[in-house]
Design a protein around this motif. Structure first.
Motif, PDB file in Angstrom:
ATOM      1  N   PHE A 155       0.829  -1.207   0.000  1.00 40.06           N
ATOM      2  CA  PHE A 155       0.000   0.000   0.000  1.00 40.06           C
ATOM      3  C   PHE A 155       0.866   1.261   0.000  1.00 40.06           C
ATOM      4  O   PHE A 155       0.515   2.256  -0.604  1.00 40.06           O
ATOM      5  CB  PHE A 155      -0.928   0.012   1.225  1.00 40.06           C
ATOM      6  CG  PHE A 155      -2.228  -0.731   1.033  1.00 40.06           C
ATOM      7  CD1 PHE A 155      -2.402  -1.624  -0.017  1.00 40.06           C
ATOM      8  CD2 PHE A 155      -3.298  -0.531   1.890  1.00 40.06           C
ATOM      9  CE1 PHE A 155      -3.598  -2.316  -0.195  1.00 40.06           C
ATOM     10  CE2 PHE A 155      -4.506  -1.210   1.726  1.00 40.06           C
ATOM     11  CZ  PHE A 155      -4.647  -2.100   0.692  1.00 40.06           C
ATOM     12  N   LYS A 160      -1.746   4.067  -0.527  1.00 39.70           N
ATOM     13  CA  LYS A 160      -3.046   3.693   0.055  1.00 39.70           C
ATOM     14  C   LYS A 160      -2.908   3.469   1.556  1.00 39.70           C
ATOM     15  O   LYS A 160      -1.827   3.158   2.047  1.00 39.70           O
ATOM     16  CB  LYS A 160      -3.512   2.364  -0.535  1.00 39.70           C
ATOM     17  CG  LYS A 160      -4.192   2.442  -1.874  1.00 39.70           C
ATOM     18  CD  LYS A 160      -4.800   1.066  -2.179  1.00 39.70           C
ATOM     19  CE  LYS A 160      -5.279   0.955  -3.589  1.00 39.70           C
ATOM     20  NZ  LYS A 160      -5.789  -0.386  -3.879  1.00 39.70           N
ATOM     21  N   SER A 161      -4.060   3.551   2.262  1.00 37.60           N
ATOM     22  CA  SER A 161      -4.053   3.278   3.706  1.00 37.60           C
ATOM     23  C   SER A 161      -4.970   2.081   3.991  1.00 37.60           C
ATOM     24  O   SER A 161      -5.940   1.854   3.260  1.00 37.60           O
ATOM     25  CB  SER A 161      -4.553   4.531   4.419  1.00 37.60           C
ATOM     26  OG  SER A 161      -5.152   4.190   5.633  1.00 37.60           O
ATOM     27  N   ILE A 162      -4.651   1.343   5.055  1.00 37.21           N
ATOM     28  CA  ILE A 162      -5.509   0.194   5.401  1.00 37.21           C
ATOM     29  C   ILE A 162      -6.864   0.690   5.899  1.00 37.21           C
ATOM     30  O   ILE A 162      -7.906   0.125   5.560  1.00 37.21           O
ATOM     31  CB  ILE A 162      -4.839  -0.694   6.480  1.00 37.21           C
ATOM     32  CG1 ILE A 162      -3.532  -1.277   5.927  1.00 37.21           C
ATOM     33  CG2 ILE A 162      -5.783  -1.830   6.901  1.00 37.21           C
ATOM     34  CD1 ILE A 162      -2.811  -2.214   6.869  1.00 37.21           C
ATOM     35  N   SER A 165     -10.111   0.631   3.622  1.00 37.91           N
ATOM     36  CA  SER A 165      -9.917  -0.193   2.417  1.00 37.91           C
ATOM     37  C   SER A 165     -10.981  -1.292   2.306  1.00 37.91           C
ATOM     38  O   SER A 165     -11.728  -1.564   3.241  1.00 37.91           O
ATOM     39  CB  SER A 165      -8.512  -0.798   2.413  1.00 37.91           C
ATOM     40  OG  SER A 165      -8.331  -1.612   3.551  1.00 37.91           O
ATOM     41  N   HIS A 166     -11.045  -1.889   1.121  1.00 41.95           N
ATOM     42  CA  HIS A 166     -12.004  -2.984   0.860  1.00 41.95           C
ATOM     43  C   HIS A 166     -11.192  -4.260   0.615  1.00 41.95           C
ATOM     44  O   HIS A 166     -10.422  -4.334  -0.340  1.00 41.95           O
ATOM     45  CB  HIS A 166     -12.870  -2.631  -0.356  1.00 41.95           C
ATOM     46  CG  HIS A 166     -13.948  -3.642  -0.623  1.00 41.95           C
ATOM     47  ND1 HIS A 166     -14.804  -3.548  -1.694  1.00 41.95           N
ATOM     48  CD2 HIS A 166     -14.331  -4.774   0.043  1.00 41.95           C
ATOM     49  CE1 HIS A 166     -15.646  -4.584  -1.673  1.00 41.95           C
ATOM     50  NE2 HIS A 166     -15.375  -5.337  -0.636  1.00 41.95           N
ATOM     51  N   ILE A 167     -11.358  -5.227   1.508  1.00 35.80           N
ATOM     52  CA  ILE A 167     -10.540  -6.442   1.477  1.00 35.80           C
ATOM     53  C   ILE A 167     -11.437  -7.661   1.294  1.00 35.80           C
ATOM     54  O   ILE A 167     -12.372  -7.880   2.079  1.00 35.80           O
ATOM     55  CB  ILE A 167      -9.729  -6.573   2.791  1.00 35.80           C
ATOM     56  CG1 ILE A 167      -8.842  -5.329   2.973  1.00 35.80           C
ATOM     57  CG2 ILE A 167      -8.889  -7.859   2.795  1.00 35.80           C
ATOM     58  CD1 ILE A 167      -8.081  -5.257   4.276  1.00 35.80           C
ATOM     59  N   ILE A 192     -12.770  -0.619   7.597  1.00 36.92           N
ATOM     60  CA  ILE A 192     -12.498  -1.616   6.554  1.00 36.92           C
ATOM     61  C   ILE A 192     -13.809  -2.301   6.190  1.00 36.92           C
ATOM     62  O   ILE A 192     -14.648  -2.587   7.054  1.00 36.92           O
ATOM     63  CB  ILE A 192     -11.497  -2.699   7.049  1.00 36.92           C
ATOM     64  CG1 ILE A 192     -10.195  -2.048   7.516  1.00 36.92           C
ATOM     65  CG2 ILE A 192     -11.230  -3.731   5.951  1.00 36.92           C
ATOM     66  CD1 ILE A 192      -9.145  -3.031   7.991  1.00 36.92           C
ATOM     67  N   ASP A 233      -9.403  -3.581  -2.943  1.00 37.58           N
ATOM     68  CA  ASP A 233      -7.982  -3.239  -2.806  1.00 37.58           C
ATOM     69  C   ASP A 233      -7.127  -4.496  -2.664  1.00 37.58           C
ATOM     70  O   ASP A 233      -5.970  -4.510  -3.073  1.00 37.58           O
ATOM     71  CB  ASP A 233      -7.787  -2.348  -1.574  1.00 37.58           C
ATOM     72  CG  ASP A 233      -8.545  -1.045  -1.711  1.00 37.58           C
ATOM     73  OD1 ASP A 233      -8.184  -0.276  -2.627  1.00 37.58           O
ATOM     74  OD2 ASP A 233      -9.512  -0.819  -0.964  1.00 37.58           O
ATOM     75  N   CYS A 268     -10.442  -5.790 -10.453  1.00 32.73           N
ATOM     76  CA  CYS A 268      -9.364  -5.093  -9.745  1.00 32.73           C
ATOM     77  C   CYS A 268      -8.752  -3.950 -10.539  1.00 32.73           C
ATOM     78  O   CYS A 268      -8.521  -4.084 -11.741  1.00 32.73           O
ATOM     79  CB  CYS A 268      -8.253  -6.081  -9.390  1.00 32.73           C
ATOM     80  SG  CYS A 268      -8.803  -7.347  -8.276  1.00 32.73           S
ATOM     81  N   ALA A 272      -4.430  -2.856  -7.197  1.00 38.98           N
ATOM     82  CA  ALA A 272      -4.920  -3.865  -6.241  1.00 38.98           C
ATOM     83  C   ALA A 272      -3.810  -4.887  -5.996  1.00 38.98           C
ATOM     84  O   ALA A 272      -2.822  -4.927  -6.746  1.00 38.98           O
ATOM     85  CB  ALA A 272      -6.137  -4.564  -6.815  1.00 38.98           C
TER      86      ALA A 272
END
Ligand code: NCD
Length: 351
Positions: A155, A160-162, A165-167, A192, A233, A268, A272
């Motif tokens: 990231f 990007k930051s956690i 995010s979309h995991i 998240i 992400d 993605c 990603a």
């Protein structure tokens, strides 16, 4: 002495529940310092004279070797056992007797065992530094730490930051201990959205879902891929753990669960990342993570495995109380090794 990572006042790591954002930041700081050792540019012998018992009562390649490599690269020596057949447990010895006996021989212990909770029984019979290398369908905390370290590094390259995010996690979420530990570790962050995709009979256990929901992060469970995954992400794929099945109906994945090039192209963005704890089941009918992504820079699986060594070196350093000695003990390595380790590597191990 008090340790930032401890279990019943001993320097032991059994579960990600013991970790805080502060202890993780400290660990990752030492992992960053030790990266040049893992990438063979520096050497560091702060565990010279120490001995590790690397006890694997269940199949393993990367976890066992990377723990052994980490301890060896810090100057220590490693004693390995694999399976029950060649251990006295095959003669009926209890976990606690085995643990106490081995503690008289070594300075640190890593244990993998097929039963959930067995590693904490091991820990209860020793005051030595000890790490859970996977307890059945329970937890795998060092894997979750190297996964998180990978996510942070990947990231940071793309800004990007956690948080927020979309995991997505896909596969055997019932028995996959890596996802059990990772989702709980990620729950230390905020905002998240987790999308969990699995056959109904392999859904994530409810005690973990409850813990994640309690953290305020959002979980959506699905039984197939859908439009909702657009823009994810991270996609974290897992292997179907058939060896742990009791009465499950599913035989494996259907092709609809396979993470492959066409899935990535459809869902993605270019920044990603695709993760998997490995091993991936490469038999065609397994429909595990496809090899058609092997040259795609979004595939982070080998950067993930590479990160196992600095993370495990940092863990040993902290649990054995030598972390303050790292900096002044780094020396240049005397031999040469390739800048890129594998033929499909996009980012050099030695930066
Ligand atoms: C995993 C494990 O053993 O839990 N592998 C690993 O340690 N990287 C995942 C698996 O076996 O599928």
């Amino acid at each position: 002495m008090s340790y930032s990572i401890s279990y019943n006042a001993n320097p032991q790591l059994l579960s990600v529940g013991q970790l805080t954002l502060d202890s993780i930041a400290e660990l990752f700081h030492y992992a960053d310092m030790l990266r040049p050792v893992a990438s063979r540019v520096k050497v560091c012998r702060i565990l010279e004279g120490a001995v590790l018992a690397n006890l694997f009562f269940e199949a393993s390649t990367r976890t066992r070797i990377s723990f052994g490599a980490a301890f060896s690269r810090l100057g220590g020596a490693v004693c390995d056992t694999t399976g029950f057949t060649f251990s006295s447990m095959a003669k009926g010895e209890s976990i606690s007797d085995t643990s106490r006996v081995i503690s008289g021989y070594v300075d640190a212990i890593v244990v993998r065992h097929p039963e959930k909770g067995a590693v904490s029984e091991f820990a209860a019979a020793t005051n030595l530094p000890l790490i859970n290398g996977g307890d059945g369908p329970g937890e795998h905390p060092s894997q979750a730490l190297l996964d998180l370290y990978t996510i942070i590094n990947e990231f940071s390259r793309v800004g990007k930051s956690i948080n927020g995010s979309h995991i997505a996690m896909v596969g055997d979420l019932k028995y996959g201990r890596t996802v059990h530990s990772l989702i709980q570790l990620l729950s230390l962050y905020k905002g998240i959205k987790f999308t969990l995709i699995s056959p109904t009979s392999l859904q994530m256990p409810s005690y973990i879902l409850d813990a994640v929901e309690h953290s305020g992060n959002v979980i959506e469970q699905r039984t197939s891929f859908g439009e909702e995954l657009k823009g994810i992400d991270i996609i974290y794929a897992t292997r179907i753990q058939k060896e742990r099945f009791t009465s499950e109906e599913v035989e494996g994945y259907s092709p609809n669960f396979q993470v492959n090039k066409s899935f990535i192209e459809a869902h993605c963005k270019s920044n990603a990342i695709v993760m998997h704890p490995l091993p991936r089941d490469s038999r065609e009918e397994a429909y595990d993570l496809s090899t058609d992504l092997d040259s795609d820079p979004r595939l982070a699986i080998f950067r993930q495995t590479d990160n196992g060594v600095p993370i495990r070196m940092a863990l040993f350093s902290m649990l054995m109380g030598v972390e303050s000695q790292i900096e002044r003990n780094l020396r240049n390595a005397t031999w040469k090794s390739p800048k890129f380790i594998g033929p499909n590597d996009h980012f050099a191990l030695r930066e």
